[in-house]
Design an enzyme around this catalytic site. Structure first.
Site, mmCIF file in Angstrom:
data_model
loop_
_atom_site.group_PDB
_atom_site.id
_atom_site.type_symbol
_atom_site.label_atom_id
_atom_site.label_comp_id
_atom_site.label_asym_id
_atom_site.label_seq_id
_atom_site.Cartn_x
_atom_site.Cartn_y
_atom_site.Cartn_z
ATOM 1 C CG HIS A 6 -2.977 -0.587 -3.134
ATOM 2 N ND1 HIS A 6 -3.261 0.729 -2.895
ATOM 3 C CD2 HIS A 6 -3.036 -1.202 -1.923
ATOM 4 C CE1 HIS A 6 -3.480 0.901 -1.606
ATOM 5 N NE2 HIS A 6 -3.347 -0.250 -0.998
ATOM 6 C CD GLU A 40 -4.281 3.166 -5.682
ATOM 7 O OE1 GLU A 40 -4.658 4.322 -5.493
ATOM 8 O OE2 GLU A 40 -3.427 2.612 -4.965
ATOM 9 C CB SER A 57 -0.948 0.017 1.198
ATOM 10 O OG SER A 57 -0.252 -0.236 2.377
ATOM 11 C CG ASN A 80 -3.178 4.220 0.830
ATOM 12 O OD1 ASN A 80 -4.341 4.352 1.194
ATOM 13 N ND2 ASN A 80 -2.534 3.071 0.899
HETATM 14 N N1 3HC Z 1 -14.460 -9.823 3.593
HETATM 15 C C1 3HC Z 1 -15.430 -10.439 2.891
HETATM 16 N N2 3HC Z 1 -16.726 -10.147 3.024
HETATM 17 C C2 3HC Z 1 -17.054 -9.214 3.930
HETATM 18 C C3 3HC Z 1 -16.105 -8.566 4.719
HETATM 19 C C4 3HC Z 1 -14.763 -8.893 4.511
HETATM 20 N N3 3HC Z 1 -13.768 -8.318 5.200
HETATM 21 N N4 3HC Z 1 -16.726 -7.723 5.544
HETATM 22 C C5 3HC Z 1 -18.036 -7.842 5.291
HETATM 23 N N5 3HC Z 1 -18.236 -8.757 4.325
HETATM 24 C C6 3HC Z 1 -19.491 -9.200 3.743
HETATM 25 C C7 3HC Z 1 -20.370 -9.702 4.837
HETATM 26 O O1 3HC Z 1 -20.909 -10.964 4.501
HETATM 27 C C8 3HC Z 1 -21.446 -8.653 4.929
HETATM 28 O O2 3HC Z 1 -22.727 -9.140 5.083
HETATM 29 P P1 3HC Z 1 -23.294 -9.679 6.505
HETATM 30 O O3 3HC Z 1 -22.898 -8.660 7.557
HETATM 31 O O4 3HC Z 1 -24.740 -9.754 6.274
HETATM 32 O O5 3HC Z 1 -22.644 -11.010 6.718
HETATM 33 C C9 3HC Z 1 -21.438 -7.983 3.564
HETATM 34 O O6 3HC Z 1 -20.104 -8.107 3.089
HETATM 35 C C10 3HC Z 1 -21.842 -6.540 3.626
HETATM 36 O O7 3HC Z 1 -21.107 -5.964 4.685
HETATM 37 P P2 3HC Z 1 -21.562 -4.616 5.323
HETATM 38 O O8 3HC Z 1 -23.001 -4.663 5.675
HETATM 39 O O9 3HC Z 1 -20.565 -4.248 6.382
HETATM 40 O O10 3HC Z 1 -21.422 -3.689 4.052
HETATM 41 P P3 3HC Z 1 -21.757 -2.171 3.934
HETATM 42 O O11 3HC Z 1 -22.761 -1.999 2.882
HETATM 43 O O12 3HC Z 1 -22.002 -1.581 5.266
HETATM 44 O O13 3HC Z 1 -20.384 -1.579 3.349
HETATM 45 C C11 3HC Z 1 -18.082 -1.071 3.292
HETATM 46 C C12 3HC Z 1 -19.180 -1.863 3.981
HETATM 47 C C13 3HC Z 1 -18.004 -1.420 1.815
HETATM 48 C C14 3HC Z 1 -16.791 -1.501 3.980
HETATM 49 C C15 3HC Z 1 -18.374 0.445 3.426
HETATM 50 O O14 3HC Z 1 -18.611 0.754 4.768
HETATM 51 C C16 3HC Z 1 -17.232 1.266 2.924
HETATM 52 O O15 3HC Z 1 -17.079 1.521 1.740
HETATM 53 N N6 3HC Z 1 -16.348 1.725 3.848
HETATM 54 C C17 3HC Z 1 -15.142 2.426 3.488
HETATM 55 C C18 3HC Z 1 -14.038 1.443 3.334
HETATM 56 C C19 3HC Z 1 -12.788 2.068 2.832
HETATM 57 O O16 3HC Z 1 -12.647 3.255 2.661
HETATM 58 N N7 3HC Z 1 -11.800 1.209 2.567
HETATM 59 C C20 3HC Z 1 -10.512 1.644 2.098
HETATM 60 C C21 3HC Z 1 -9.573 1.644 3.244
HETATM 61 S S1 3HC Z 1 -7.990 2.258 2.778
HETATM 62 C C22 3HC Z 1 -7.193 0.904 2.221
HETATM 63 O O17 3HC Z 1 -7.664 -0.207 2.251
HETATM 64 C C23 3HC Z 1 -5.840 1.155 1.694
HETATM 65 C C24 3HC Z 1 -4.805 0.392 2.435
HETATM 66 O O18 3HC Z 1 -3.629 0.436 1.663
HETATM 67 C C25 3HC Z 1 -4.510 0.970 3.793
#
Ligand code: 3HC
Length: 282
Positions: free
Chosen positions: A140, A152, A119, A190
Site C-alpha cells: 500500500h 505498508e 487502500s 488509513n
Molecule cells: N508524482 C510525482 N512527482 C510529483 C508529484 C506526483 N504526484 N507531485 C509533485 N511531484 C514532484 C514535482 O516535480 C514537484 O516539484 P515541482 O513542483 O518543482 O515540479 C516535487 O515533487 C515537489 O513537490 P511539492 O513542492 O508539491 O512537494 P512538497 O515539498 O510541497 O511536499 C507532499 C508535497 C509530500 C505531498 C507534502 O505536502 C505532504 O507530505 N503532504 C501530505 C500527503 C499525504 O498525507 N499523503 C497521504 C494521503 S493518504 C493516502 O494516500 C492513502 C490512500 O490509501 C487514500
C-alpha cells in the site's frame, strides 16, 4: 526471491507513481493499461516529473533517459508473464480486483509475487480469488507515491513469509520505508487517517469555518504538511468516500462513515484535483 522485473497494472495517479518509483530504482517495469492512450499518458506523466528532477539538478539527463527507457507500456496482460513481482493499482473495487488476480495467476510465473495496492479492501478476500494465495500480499503506497516514503506491506491470512519478505526487500530497494502489518481494515495509516479526515470535514460545518481556514488551522496549529481539505482533494473525494464506506462496513464506527457533504461532492463529480474541482478549484 530476487526481483528485477516489475509489472504494474493500472497506470492512474497511483500506478504511474509506483512505476516511476520502480524505474528510478533501476527495475525494468512493464506497465499495463486498458488502452494505448492511457499508457502513453502515464509514460508522459512519469517523463514530466523526471524532467523536473533534471531541471532542479536532482538527476542527470542520462539518468532520466535511462529511467524512462526502463518503462514499457502495454495493453496485454500476457506481457507480464516474465515479471518477478506484479503490483496492482486498478479501480478500488473488490470484483475487478479479484478477476484481475485470477487472470494474473494464469498469466504470471508460479513463483512471481502478486501485490495489491488496495487502500481499504481486504487483501485476503482478493487473494481468495486465486488458488495460490501464498504469493499474494498488499503493498500500500501513499499519494503521491514518488514523494511519500511509506509502503505498508500487508500480510493476508495465507501470505507466505517469502512473499512478505520479497515485498519488504523491494520497498527497501525503492528507498522507501516498509511497515509490515496484518490485513485489518484500513491497515495502519488509513485506520487512523480516514476517520480523522472525516472529523475534519464535519468540523467545517460545526465550527462554521471555510476550507481555507480549516487548512490554515491544521497546517499552522498541528504541523500538517498540507491541510485536510487540500489532502482530500489530492487523494480524490471518490477514493476517500469509498475508503470510508469500506471501513464503516467492516468496523461500524460512526466516525468511519463518509460525511454527507463529501458524498454529495462525490455524487456531483467534484472529485478534487483530478476533476479540476473539489474543496478548491484547480
Ligand atoms: N508524482 C510525482 N512527482 C510529483 C508529484 C506526483 N504526484 N507531485 C509533485 N511531484 C514532484 C514535482 O516535480 C514537484 O516539484 P515541482 O513542483 O518543482 O515540479 C516535487 O515533487 C515537489 O513537490 P511539492 O513542492 O508539491 O512537494 P512538497 O515539498 O510541497 O511536499 C507532499 C508535497 C509530500 C505531498 C507534502 O505536502 C505532504 O507530505 N503532504 C501530505 C500527503 C499525504 O498525507 N499523503 C497521504 C494521503 S493518504 C493516502 O494516500 C492513502 C490512500 O490509501 C487514500
Amino acid at each position: 526471491m530476487e526481483v528485477t522485473r516489475i509489472g504494474v497494472v493500472g497506470l492512474g495517479a497511483m500506478g504511474a507513481g509506483i512505476a516511476q518509483v520502480a524505474v528510478e530504482a533501476g527495475f525494468a517495469v512493464v506497465g499495463r493499461e486498458v488502452t494505448d492512450e492511457l499508457g502513453e499518458t502515464a509514460a508522459a506523466r512519469i517523463g514530466h516529473f523526471l524532467t523536473r528532477k533534471v531541471e532542479k539538478g536532482q538527476r542527470t539527463q542520462d539518468e532520466r533517459d535511462a529511467a524512462v527507457a526502463r518503462l514499457e507500456t502495454t495493453t496485454d496482460l500476457a506481457a507480464l508473464a516474465d515479471c518477478d513481482l506484479v503490483i496492482e493499482a486498478i479501480v478500488e473495487e473488490l470484483d475487478p480486483k479479484r478477476a484481475l488476480f485470477a487472470a494474473l495467476e494464469r498469466t504470471c510465473r508460479a513463483d512471481a509475487v502478486l501485490a495489491t495496492n488496495t487502500s481499504a479492501l481486504s487483501v485476503t478476500e482478493i487473494a481468495a480469488a486465486t488458488s495460490s494465495p501464498g504469493r499474494i500480499v498488499g503493498m500500500h503506497f501513499f499519494n503521491p507515491a514518488p514523494l511519500m516514503p511509506l509502503v505498508e506491506v500487508v500480510r493476508a491470512e495465507l501470505s507466505s513469509d517469502d512473499a512478505v519478505e520479497t515485498a519488504v526487500a523491494v520497498v527497501a530497494q525503492f528507498g522507501k520505508v516498509a511497515v509490515p502489518c496484518h490485513d485489518t481494515p484500513g491497515f495502519v495509516v488509513n485506520r487512523v487517517l480516514i476517520p480523522l479526515l472525516n472529523d475534519c470535514v464535519r468540523v467545517l460545518d460545526e465550527a462554521r469555518v471555510t476550507p481555507e481556514a480549516l487548512d490554515a488551522a491544521m497546517t499552522n496549529g498541528a504541523g500538517w504538511p498540507m491541510g485536510p481539505c487540500t489532502l482530500v482533494d489530492l487523494v480524490g473525494i471518490d477514493v476517500h468516500v469509498h475508503a470510508s464506506e469500506a471501513l464503516y462496513e467492516k468496523l461500524r464506527e460512526p466516525r468511519m462513515a463518509p460525511p454527507p457533504r463529501l458524498v454529495a461532492m462525490r455524487n456531483a463529480g467534484l472529485l478534487g484535483r483530478k476533476s479540476g474541482r473539489g474543496f478548491y478549484a484547480y
